[in-house]
Write a protein that holds these residues in place. Structure first.
Motif, mmCIF file in Angstrom:
data_model
loop_
_atom_site.group_PDB
_atom_site.id
_atom_site.type_symbol
_atom_site.label_atom_id
_atom_site.label_comp_id
_atom_site.label_asym_id
_atom_site.label_seq_id
_atom_site.Cartn_x
_atom_site.Cartn_y
_atom_site.Cartn_z
ATOM 1 N N PHE A 1 -10.875 -2.359 -5.629
ATOM 2 C CA PHE A 1 -10.156 -1.163 -5.196
ATOM 3 C C PHE A 1 -8.841 -1.012 -5.952
ATOM 4 C CE2 PHE A 1 -7.490 1.494 -2.521
ATOM 5 C CZ PHE A 1 -8.359 2.528 -2.217
ATOM 6 N N SER A 2 -8.154 -2.122 -6.225
ATOM 7 C CA SER A 2 -6.869 -2.038 -6.929
ATOM 8 C C SER A 2 -7.043 -1.584 -8.377
ATOM 9 C CB SER A 2 -6.128 -3.374 -6.876
ATOM 10 O OG SER A 2 -6.808 -4.356 -7.623
ATOM 11 N N GLU B 1 -7.367 7.618 0.973
ATOM 12 C CA GLU B 1 -7.468 6.383 0.183
ATOM 13 C C GLU B 1 -7.534 5.159 1.097
ATOM 14 O OE1 GLU B 1 -5.106 7.371 -3.955
ATOM 15 O OE2 GLU B 1 -3.920 7.114 -2.126
ATOM 16 N N TYR C 1 0.813 -1.207 0.000
ATOM 17 C CA TYR C 1 0.000 0.000 0.000
ATOM 18 C C TYR C 1 0.853 1.266 0.000
ATOM 19 C CZ TYR C 1 0.912 0.455 5.031
ATOM 20 O OH TYR C 1 1.510 0.593 6.248
ATOM 21 N N MET D 1 -0.198 5.317 -0.548
ATOM 22 C CA MET D 1 -1.622 5.605 -0.374
ATOM 23 C C MET D 1 -1.803 6.712 0.663
ATOM 24 S SD MET D 1 -3.476 1.861 -0.495
ATOM 25 C CE MET D 1 -5.054 2.493 -0.014
ATOM 26 N N THR E 1 -9.081 0.865 -9.227
ATOM 27 C CA THR E 1 -9.208 2.320 -9.177
ATOM 28 C C THR E 1 -7.969 2.989 -8.596
ATOM 29 O OG1 THR E 1 -10.296 2.229 -7.017
ATOM 30 C CG2 THR E 1 -11.710 2.214 -8.962
ATOM 31 N N SER E 2 -7.252 2.297 -7.732
ATOM 32 C CA SER E 2 -6.054 2.864 -7.104
ATOM 33 C C SER E 2 -4.841 2.036 -7.486
ATOM 34 C CB SER E 2 -6.205 2.870 -5.579
ATOM 35 O OG SER E 2 -4.995 3.281 -4.984
ATOM 36 N N LYS E 3 -3.956 2.619 -8.241
ATOM 37 C CA LYS E 3 -2.758 1.897 -8.677
ATOM 38 C C LYS E 3 -1.716 1.782 -7.557
ATOM 39 C CE LYS E 3 -4.519 1.387 -12.669
ATOM 40 N NZ LYS E 3 -5.224 0.155 -12.915
ATOM 41 N N LYS E 4 -1.968 2.448 -6.429
ATOM 42 C CA LYS E 4 -1.028 2.396 -5.311
ATOM 43 C C LYS E 4 -1.184 1.125 -4.493
ATOM 44 C CE LYS E 4 -0.950 7.392 -5.044
ATOM 45 N NZ LYS E 4 -1.430 8.556 -4.314
ATOM 46 N N ASP F 1 -10.962 4.983 2.616
ATOM 47 C CA ASP F 1 -11.905 4.479 1.618
ATOM 48 C C ASP F 1 -11.755 2.968 1.457
ATOM 49 O OD1 ASP F 1 -13.838 4.531 -0.453
ATOM 50 O OD2 ASP F 1 -12.259 4.696 -1.964
#
Length: 171
Positions: free
Chosen positions: A96-97, A35, A28, A31, A99-102, A38
């Motif tokens: 979630f991964s 984030e 993570y 992040m 939408t969030s590349k982190k 969320d």
């Protein structure tokens, strides 16, 4: 953190690893707090949870649990997502991964079965427990509905024939 606190953390993690249907490990790094909040909320809504712990303590907690082979994934900044439902945590992390590349999925465990990144994605594609229950109930209910229709069909056929005969006589 003193020894007593570490023992409590190890006991909590051990309980998570023993009771969860699926455990997903991800990096993570980078992040933001928003984030991560969320991410935690999405997992909670899916019926799961998120835990950030020191990797060394998590490895100690893994000893003697079905997910023990997952210890190799605990390197760097890792977060542990878990749920009793064997699919919920994997689905939430996978969504979630996207939408969030982190958040980078490393793998996990489903009971005693270790999962790599592709394995977590495969588990995420599976139908949830509720969806499976609904399809089983539909399969069980369908023959009963067909039976009722078959039993009621001769009576409706006779009624239709009588109606037709009455219309002929009236004409």
């Amino acid at each position: 953190m003193d020894r007593g606190q570490k023992e409590v953390v190890v006991a909590e993690l051990g309980q998570i690893f023993a009771d969860s249907g699926v455990v997903v490990v991800a990096h993570y790094e980078g992040m933001s707090v928003a984030e991560m909040t969320d991410f935690r909320l999405r997992l909670k809504q899916a019926g799961g949870g998120v835990r950030v712990a020191k990797n060394k303590l998590a490895k100690i907690a893994l000893m003697g649990t079905p997910a023990e082979k997952m210890g190799d994934l605990l390197k760097g900044m890792t977060v542990i997502a878990y749920s009793e439902d064997p699919v919920a945590a994997a689905k939430a992390v996978d969504e979630f991964s996207k939408t969030s590349k982190k958040l980078v999925v490393l793998g996990g465990a489903m009971g005693a079965t270790p999962l790599d990144e592709a394995g977590v994605k495969a588990v995420a594609q599976m139908p949830s427990r509720e969806e499976l229950i609904a399809s089983v109930v539909a399969c069980i209910g369908a023959p009963a509905g067909n039976l009722v229709a078959a039993i009621g069909a001769p009576a409706s056929n006779i009624a239709a024939i009588l109606t037709t005969l009455e219309e002929r006589e009236a004409a």
